[in-house]
Design a protein around this motif. Structure first.
Motif, short mmCIF file in Angstrom:
data_model
loop_
_atom_site.label_atom_id
_atom_site.label_comp_id
_atom_site.label_asym_id
_atom_site.label_seq_id
_atom_site.Cartn_x
_atom_site.Cartn_y
_atom_site.Cartn_z
N ALA A 105 0.49 8.77 12.20
CA ALA A 105 -0.57 7.75 12.15
C ALA A 105 -0.19 6.63 11.19
O ALA A 105 -0.40 5.44 11.49
N LEU A 106 0.38 6.98 10.05
CA LEU A 106 0.82 5.95 9.10
C LEU A 106 1.94 5.10 9.69
O LEU A 106 1.94 3.87 9.56
N ALA A 107 2.90 5.74 10.37
CA ALA A 107 4.00 4.99 10.99
C ALA A 107 3.47 4.04 12.05
O ALA A 107 3.90 2.89 12.14
N ALA A 111 0.67 2.61 12.04
CA ALA A 111 -0.01 1.53 11.33
C ALA A 111 0.96 0.60 10.60
O ALA A 111 0.54 -0.38 10.00
N GLY A 112 2.26 0.93 10.63
CA GLY A 112 3.24 0.07 10.00
C GLY A 112 3.83 0.57 8.70
O GLY A 112 4.64 -0.11 8.08
N PHE A 113 3.43 1.76 8.26
CA PHE A 113 4.00 2.34 7.04
C PHE A 113 5.42 2.84 7.32
O PHE A 113 5.73 3.26 8.44
N VAL A 114 6.26 2.83 6.29
CA VAL A 114 7.63 3.32 6.38
C VAL A 114 7.78 4.45 5.36
O VAL A 114 7.35 4.33 4.21
N THR A 115 8.40 5.56 5.79
CA THR A 115 8.67 6.68 4.88
C THR A 115 9.81 6.27 3.96
O THR A 115 10.87 5.85 4.42
N ILE A 116 9.58 6.39 2.63
CA ILE A 116 10.59 5.95 1.67
C ILE A 116 11.21 7.10 0.88
O ILE A 116 12.12 6.88 0.09
N GLY A 117 10.72 8.31 1.07
CA GLY A 117 11.30 9.44 0.34
C GLY A 117 10.28 10.53 0.11
O GLY A 117 9.29 10.65 0.83
N LEU A 119 0.86 -1.18 0.00
CA LEU A 119 0.00 0.00 0.00
C LEU A 119 0.89 1.23 0.00
O LEU A 119 1.96 1.23 0.63
N HIS A 120 0.47 2.28 -0.67
CA HIS A 120 1.22 3.53 -0.74
C HIS A 120 0.36 4.65 -0.17
O HIS A 120 -0.86 4.64 -0.31
N ALA A 121 1.02 5.63 0.44
CA ALA A 121 0.33 6.82 0.95
C ALA A 121 1.28 8.01 0.84
O ALA A 121 2.50 7.85 0.92
N ASP A 122 0.73 9.19 0.68
CA ASP A 122 1.51 10.42 0.64
C ASP A 122 0.97 11.37 1.71
O ASP A 122 -0.24 11.40 1.97
N THR A 123 1.87 12.14 2.32
CA THR A 123 1.46 13.17 3.29
C THR A 123 2.21 14.47 2.98
O THR A 123 3.31 14.45 2.46
#
Length: 64
Positions: A27-29, A31-37, A13-17
């Motif tokens: 909130a994304l972090a 939930a398990g999201f990792v910032t990739i750039g 899954l992808h998300a942008d902020t």
């Protein structure tokens, strides 16, 4: 949602902020999201080109 994504074969899954919205990034972090750039996108209603933080959640290999 993750079970459904796994069932239909979605690997990530992808998300942008926006940088000025750290609460969404946290909130994304959580939930398990990792910032990739970062990425630059055009938002005419917000004045043109804006930089975004890109986040990804790898579904493949995760068991929840």
């Amino acid at each position: 949602m993750l079970a459904y994504a796994r069932a239909i074969g979605i690997p990530r899954l992808h998300a942008d902020t926006f940088p000025n919205n750290p609460a969404s990034a946290r909130a994304l972090a959580k939930a398990g999201f990792v910032t990739i750039g970062t990425a630059d996108r055009d938002f005419p209603a917000r004045g043109g080109i804006r930089r975004l933080f890109r986040h990804v959640y790898e579904i493949e290999g995760r068991r929840r």
